[in-house]
Enzyme design. Structure first.
Site, PDB file in Angstrom:
ATOM      1  N   GLU A   1       0.847  -1.179   0.000  1.00 53.28           N
ATOM      2  CA  GLU A   1       0.000   0.000   0.000  1.00 53.28           C
ATOM      3  C   GLU A   1       0.892   1.241   0.000  1.00 53.28           C
ATOM      4  O   GLU A   1       2.070   1.182   0.352  1.00 53.28           O
ATOM      5  CB  GLU A   1      -0.892   0.009   1.245  1.00 53.28           C
ATOM      6  CG  GLU A   1      -1.813  -1.199   1.375  1.00 53.28           C
ATOM      7  CD  GLU A   1      -2.880  -1.251   0.312  1.00 53.28           C
ATOM      8  OE1 GLU A   1      -3.239  -0.184  -0.232  1.00 53.28           O
ATOM      9  OE2 GLU A   1      -3.353  -2.366   0.011  1.00 53.28           O
TER      10      GLU A   1
ATOM     11  N   SER B   1     -12.762   1.600  -8.825  1.00 54.32           N
ATOM     12  CA  SER B   1     -13.746   1.097  -7.865  1.00 54.32           C
ATOM     13  C   SER B   1     -13.844   1.997  -6.641  1.00 54.32           C
ATOM     14  O   SER B   1     -14.915   2.201  -6.091  1.00 54.32           O
ATOM     15  CB  SER B   1     -13.388  -0.338  -7.441  1.00 54.32           C
ATOM     16  OG  SER B   1     -13.473  -1.219  -8.542  1.00 54.32           O
TER      17      SER B   1
ATOM     18  N   ARG C   1      -6.985  12.092  -8.582  1.00 53.03           N
ATOM     19  CA  ARG C   1      -7.336  11.438  -9.844  1.00 53.03           C
ATOM     20  C   ARG C   1      -8.784  11.732 -10.249  1.00 53.03           C
ATOM     21  O   ARG C   1      -9.076  11.904 -11.434  1.00 53.03           O
ATOM     22  CB  ARG C   1      -7.108   9.933  -9.752  1.00 53.03           C
ATOM     23  CG  ARG C   1      -7.908   9.219  -8.677  1.00 53.03           C
ATOM     24  CD  ARG C   1      -7.602   7.741  -8.666  1.00 53.03           C
ATOM     25  NE  ARG C   1      -8.367   7.023  -7.642  1.00 53.03           N
ATOM     26  CZ  ARG C   1      -8.322   5.713  -7.481  1.00 53.03           C
ATOM     27  NH1 ARG C   1      -7.564   4.978  -8.259  1.00 53.03           N
ATOM     28  NH2 ARG C   1      -9.037   5.127  -6.530  1.00 53.03           N
TER      29      ARG C   1
ATOM     30  N   TYR D   1      -5.607   4.882 -21.809  1.00 50.25           N
ATOM     31  CA  TYR D   1      -6.136   4.451 -20.519  1.00 50.25           C
ATOM     32  C   TYR D   1      -5.642   5.387 -19.427  1.00 50.25           C
ATOM     33  O   TYR D   1      -4.449   5.751 -19.399  1.00 50.25           O
ATOM     34  CB  TYR D   1      -5.694   3.018 -20.192  1.00 50.25           C
ATOM     35  CG  TYR D   1      -6.212   2.558 -18.852  1.00 50.25           C
ATOM     36  CD1 TYR D   1      -7.527   2.128 -18.711  1.00 50.25           C
ATOM     37  CD2 TYR D   1      -5.402   2.589 -17.714  1.00 50.25           C
ATOM     38  CE1 TYR D   1      -8.027   1.735 -17.475  1.00 50.25           C
ATOM     39  CE2 TYR D   1      -5.885   2.205 -16.474  1.00 50.25           C
ATOM     40  CZ  TYR D   1      -7.206   1.784 -16.364  1.00 50.25           C
ATOM     41  OH  TYR D   1      -7.716   1.417 -15.141  1.00 50.25           O
TER      42      TYR D   1
ATOM     43  N   TYR E   1       5.404   4.397  -6.315  1.00 46.02           N
ATOM     44  CA  TYR E   1       4.085   3.773  -6.189  1.00 46.02           C
ATOM     45  C   TYR E   1       3.418   3.744  -7.565  1.00 46.02           C
ATOM     46  O   TYR E   1       2.669   4.648  -7.943  1.00 46.02           O
ATOM     47  CB  TYR E   1       3.221   4.527  -5.176  1.00 46.02           C
ATOM     48  CG  TYR E   1       1.910   3.828  -4.858  1.00 46.02           C
ATOM     49  CD1 TYR E   1       1.912   2.549  -4.321  1.00 46.02           C
ATOM     50  CD2 TYR E   1       0.694   4.449  -5.103  1.00 46.02           C
ATOM     51  CE1 TYR E   1       0.718   1.905  -4.022  1.00 46.02           C
ATOM     52  CE2 TYR E   1      -0.503   3.806  -4.807  1.00 46.02           C
ATOM     53  CZ  TYR E   1      -0.485   2.539  -4.266  1.00 46.02           C
ATOM     54  OH  TYR E   1      -1.667   1.900  -3.977  1.00 46.02           O
TER      55      TYR E   1
END
Length: 346
Positions: free
Chosen positions: A123, A181, A189, A227, A238
Site C-alpha cells: 500500500e 472502484s 485522480r 487508458y 508507487y
C-alpha cells in the site's frame, strides 16, 4: 562477536533443517531485471533448505502455496503458514495491512537470533499508518519501493529474446477508458478526471459504473487507444497494476497520474506513456489525445517498446514469498533491525 554467533547459529539450524526436511535443491539462477535496473538480491552458491513462515494470509484470504522451485526455479524453499514451524523458520513474513499497527499480534515467542522478520507492504504511505510502533521490530522491508531490502514492484519490463520487427495492436474503436472502484471526490485522480472529461469523452468502468466485458480489464481496455492509469495517491515508486496490467498488458497508451515523469522513466521508456504533467492544463492534454487519435503513425510510436520488451505482472502472493526465500539464501548474518521504519516509508 555477535556476527560470529549469528553465523554459528545459522549454520547449526541449516544442518538441522536439512536432516528433517531434506528435498532436492539446485543453484539459484540470476534474477530477471526489470527495465532499466532491478536491485540484485544475489545468487546463493550453496543451496540449503529454507523455511519461510507466512504469519497471515494477506487480507485473511487463504490461498494455495505452491513450490518456489516449480514456480521460479528457486530450489530449497519451504513455504508454510503453519505457525508450529516458527522456532525453525529463517524468515517470518508479516503483512502490514493485517498487522494494522497492533504489536500484540506479532509472534509472542522470542525471536531466534538467526530469524528475520520481514515487513511486507504494497500500500502507499497515504493508506499506511501506525508505523511508529514498529520501529526496531523488523529486520527487512519488502515493498514496491526501490530501496526496500527486498524490492517487489507491481510489474516490470524484461527484454525479449529477439527483437520484433513490427508491433500489431488489437483493433481500437474507442478513445479513453478508466477502471475505478474506489471513487473519492477528494482524490487528485477524480478531480483531474472531472476536468479532462469536459473536453474529451471518457468511458468509466468499475463499481457504480459500466461493467467490464467478461469481467476482464484487459479484454475491455484493449479496444481503447488510451487508458487513465491514475494512482489513488501520489508517492515515489508507487506504480501499480493500473500501469502494468490495465494499460501496458492491454496494449493501450497509459496516461499516468502518480509520481514524477522521471520516476516513471526508471521503469518504462520515456516514449511509452503520457504524463498529465506534460501539459499545462487538462484541456491541452485533451487536444493532444484528439490529435493522436487522427494521427496513426504518431500514435503507433508509443508502442515501440513492445518490439524489445514484454510485461511481467507481479504474482501476488507467491512471488513475494519466493523472493523472501531467495533473499534468505543469499543473505549474510548481519542481524540488523529497521530502526526507522516509519520515517523511511513515509
Amino acid at each position: 562477536m555477535r556476527k560470529r554467533l549469528c553465523r554459528r547459529l545459522s549454520l547449526a539450524l541449516s544442518v538441522a533443517i536439512l536432516l528433517s526436511f531434506y528435498k532436492s535443491v539446485q543453484e539459484l539462477p540470476q534474477v530477471i531485471l526489470p527495465y532499466p535496473l532491478q536491485k540484485r538480491i544475489g545468487v546463493s552458491k550453496t543451496p540449503a533448505s529454507v523455511i519461510v513462515l507466512i504469519w497471515w494470509y494477506p487480507f485473511g484470504k487463504k490461498t494455495n502455496i505452491r513450490d518456489c522451485d516449480t514456480l521460479y526455479n528457486i530450489g530449497g524453499c519451504r513455504l508454510t503458514a503453519n505457525r508450529q514451524f516458527y522456532p525453525v523458520s529463517q524468515a517470518v513474513i508479516i503483512h502490514d495491512r493485517d498487522l494494522a499497527g497492533n504489536v500484540s499480534q506479532l509472534p509472542a515467542v522470542r525471536r531466534p537470533s538467526f530469524q528475520r522478520w520481514v515487513w511486507m507492504n504494497f500500500e502507499s504511505p497515504t493508506h499506511t499508518s501506525g508505523l511508529e510502533k514498529l520501529n526496531g521490530v523488523f529486520n527487512w522491508t519488502m515493498s514496491y519501493k526501490r530501496d526496500s531490502d527486498i524490492f517487489m514492484p507491481y510489474g516490470y519490463l524484461y527484454p525479449k529474446k529477439t527483437e520484433g520487427r513490427r508491433v500489431v495492436l488489437p483493433a481500437k474503436s474507442k478513445l479513453i477508458a478508466w477502471v475505478i472502484s474506489n471513487w473519492n471526490e477528494d482524490h487528485a485522480r477524480v478531480k483531474y478526471y472531472h476536468q479532462l472529461s469536459q473536453y474529451v469523452h471518457i468511458d468509466v468502468y468499475g463499481k457504480y459504473h459500466q461493467s467490464l466485458q467478461n469481467s476482464s480489464v484487459v479484454l475491455t481496455v484493449s479496444s481503447y487507444k488510451f487508458y487513465l492509469a491514475f494512482e489513488n495517491s501520489q508517492h515515489v515508486d508507487y506504480i501499480t497494476e493500473k500501469l502494468w496490467r490495465n494499460a501496458l498488458m492491454s496494449s493501450t497508451v497509459p496516461i499516468v497520474l502518480g509520481p514524477s515523469r522521471a520516476n516513471y522513466e526508471q521503469y518504462i521508456p520515456p516514449g511509452s506513456f503520457i504524463h498529465v504533467n506534460d501539459f499545462s492544463t487538462p484541456k491541452k492534454l485533451a487536444e493532444h489525445l484528439l490529435f493522436l487519435d487522427k494521427n496513426g503513425s504518431r500514435y503507433q510510436k508509443y508502442f515501440d517498446w513492445k518490439r524489445r520488451y514484454s510485461v511481467h505482472l507481479a504474482n501476488f502472493w507467491e512471488e513475494p514469498y519466493c523472493k523472501v526465500c531467495q533473499a534468505v539464501k543469499s543473505a549474510k548474518a548481519d542481524c540488523k533491525t529497521i530502526s526507522n521504519l516509519a520515517s523511511w516509508f513515509q
